[in-house]
Design an enzyme around this catalytic site. Structure first.
Site, PDB file in Angstrom:
ATOM      1  N   ASP A 192       9.511 -68.302  -5.441  1.00  0.00           N
ATOM      2  CA  ASP A 192      10.016 -67.073  -4.839  1.00  0.00           C
ATOM      3  C   ASP A 192      11.145 -67.426  -3.859  1.00  0.00           C
ATOM      4  OD1 ASP A 192       9.463 -64.041  -4.512  1.00  0.00           O
ATOM      5  OD2 ASP A 192       9.347 -64.765  -2.452  1.00  0.00           O
ATOM      6  N   TYR A 298      15.244 -61.546   4.072  1.00  0.00           N
ATOM      7  CA  TYR A 298      15.922 -60.620   3.167  1.00  0.00           C
ATOM      8  C   TYR A 298      17.117 -59.955   3.849  1.00  0.00           C
ATOM      9  CZ  TYR A 298      11.979 -61.253   0.052  1.00  0.00           C
ATOM     10  OH  TYR A 298      11.049 -61.806  -0.796  1.00  0.00           O
ATOM     11  N   HIS A 353       3.772 -63.009 -10.998  1.00  0.00           N
ATOM     12  CA  HIS A 353       4.788 -63.544 -10.083  1.00  0.00           C
ATOM     13  C   HIS A 353       4.286 -64.760  -9.314  1.00  0.00           C
ATOM     14  CE1 HIS A 353       8.191 -63.608  -7.363  1.00  0.00           C
ATOM     15  NE2 HIS A 353       7.346 -63.629  -6.341  1.00  0.00           N
TER      16      HIS A 353
END
Length: 374
Positions: A192, A298, A353
């Site tokens: 990730d 982010y 994921h």
């Protein structure tokens, strides 16, 4: 794209003189010569980002208000006081330590003898070192396995401000961690957002990486193209836009005693985490000041991103991809193979994921076979 008598390509820029280019400009020179055009492009990108951020923010805020009126404030904004889970001190997973590097103190868990080659693990969001609980014991006979809490996560330092989570700092941390552990290079494993850091570290610090293993994370070049061409990915990444807003994302993550973590580790896995497995994550993110720094990753990635490197890597690269990913579409590994045929891509059809936890036996087998042949 044309602009007056200017024709632009992907890397070079030309002045058109009767249909014949007579001057070639590198990008930096173009930006300097045509600041208005470049500024307009950047403003349009920023406007688009904030449009979607505000849109998703309104949707989330409406949902929170609706749920609050429906079940009551106390059932939405409550949090359980948690004790440290015993599993976080399990000696079978390794011993805990801290590294004092230039800007931050980094917490790590290590398993394996110090005279073995280093295998360094970088986690993603919303995770911490514990996400490598199936890999630390598995590879510790052959490697010095070290899983860190990235800056801003877990027991590592959490500098304030979005700017402290730019990629240039995240990659520099990894360089200093390797050196602080007494090594000159490592096998680098990232998942990730940890994978995003690993992709860039492999380009900017190639001498520090012997082999590179990425799990369910596209390279910057790939995700840029996928974003531009695959509408499904744009929708799947809604949370990245939402995270650009102040305060509201932090509130949302903690609602209903961190219900968002339940959803992340159950809905996005083929083999959902048990409540006992989720509890360490809830404990970690319930600590004071633990939510904002990971979200700042982010914010910095969207607003302070640097140039995207090519995919020509000096070291062998393996990409492992759980095909039932809730956040990243299948076009990512496919495009990786097209753009960089030298990269080994291994798909696990029945995995989500959080692939290293969802199907650890398959992941470990793929890693071991690839490492023995490269």
């Amino acid at each position: 794209m044309t602009h007056g008598n200017l024709v632009t390509g992907s890397k070079l820029y030309y002045r058109n003189n009767g249909g014949r280019p007579y001057e070639i400009f590198p990008r930096r020179a173009f930006i300097k010569a045509y600041p208005t055009v470049t500024m307009l492009q950047e403003l349009l990108k920023a406007a688009g980002m904030w449009f979607y951020a505000i849109l998703y923010g309104m949707i989330m805020a409406f949902g929170i208000l609706k749920e609050t009126f429906k079940v009551g404030y106390g059932k939405i904004f409550f949090k359980t006081k948690r004790e440290r889970p015993v599993c976080l001190q399990d000696e079978k997973l390794g011993t805990h330590g801290f590294l004092h590097i230039e800007d931050v103190r980094i917490h790590y868990v290590a398993k394996g003898k110090e005279d073995k080659p280093l295998m360094l693990f970088l986690h993603g969001f919303p995770e911490f070192w514990y996400s490598w609980r199936y890999q630390l014991p598995e590879f510790s006979d052959d490697y010095r396995c070290v899983a860190i809490d990235m800056r801003g996560y877990g027991e590592s330092d959490k500098p304030s401000g979005m700017r402290n989570y730019q990629m240039k700092y995240l990659t520099k941390d990894i360089q200093q961690v390797i050196e602080a552990l007494g090594y000159k290079s490592c096998i680098l494993v990232g998942h990730d957002f940890g994978g995003a850091v690993a992709w860039l570290f492999g380009k900017h610090y190639p001498d520090y990486v012997d082999k590179l293993i990425i799990m369910n994370c596209p390279s910057p070049s790939v995700i840029q193209k996928v974003f531009a061409t695959v509408k499904k990915q744009f929708k799947m990444s809604w949370y990245m836009f939402f995270f650009q807003l102040p305060y509201l994302p932090e509130i949302m993550v903690g609602l209903k005693d961190f219900e968002s973590l339940d959803k992340s580790f159950k809905d996005s896995c083929v083999n959902p985490f048990s409540q006992e497995e989720i509890e360490p994550y809830k404990y970690t993110f319930s600590q004071p000041g633990a939510i904002t720094p990971p979200i700042n990753y982010y914010r910095a990635a969207f607003r302070l991103a640097g140039p995207r490197p090519d995919m020509d890597y000096k070291m062998p690269v393996l990409l492992i991809w759980g095909m039932k990913d809730y956040y990243l579409c299948d076009e990512n590994p496919t495009l990786t193979e097209k753009m960089a045929p030298a990269i080994s891509v291994k798909r696990i059809d029945n995995s989500g994921h959080f692939v290293q936890c969802d199907t650890p036996k398959e992941v470990n087998k793929i890693m071991r076979e690839w490492l023995s042949s490269h």
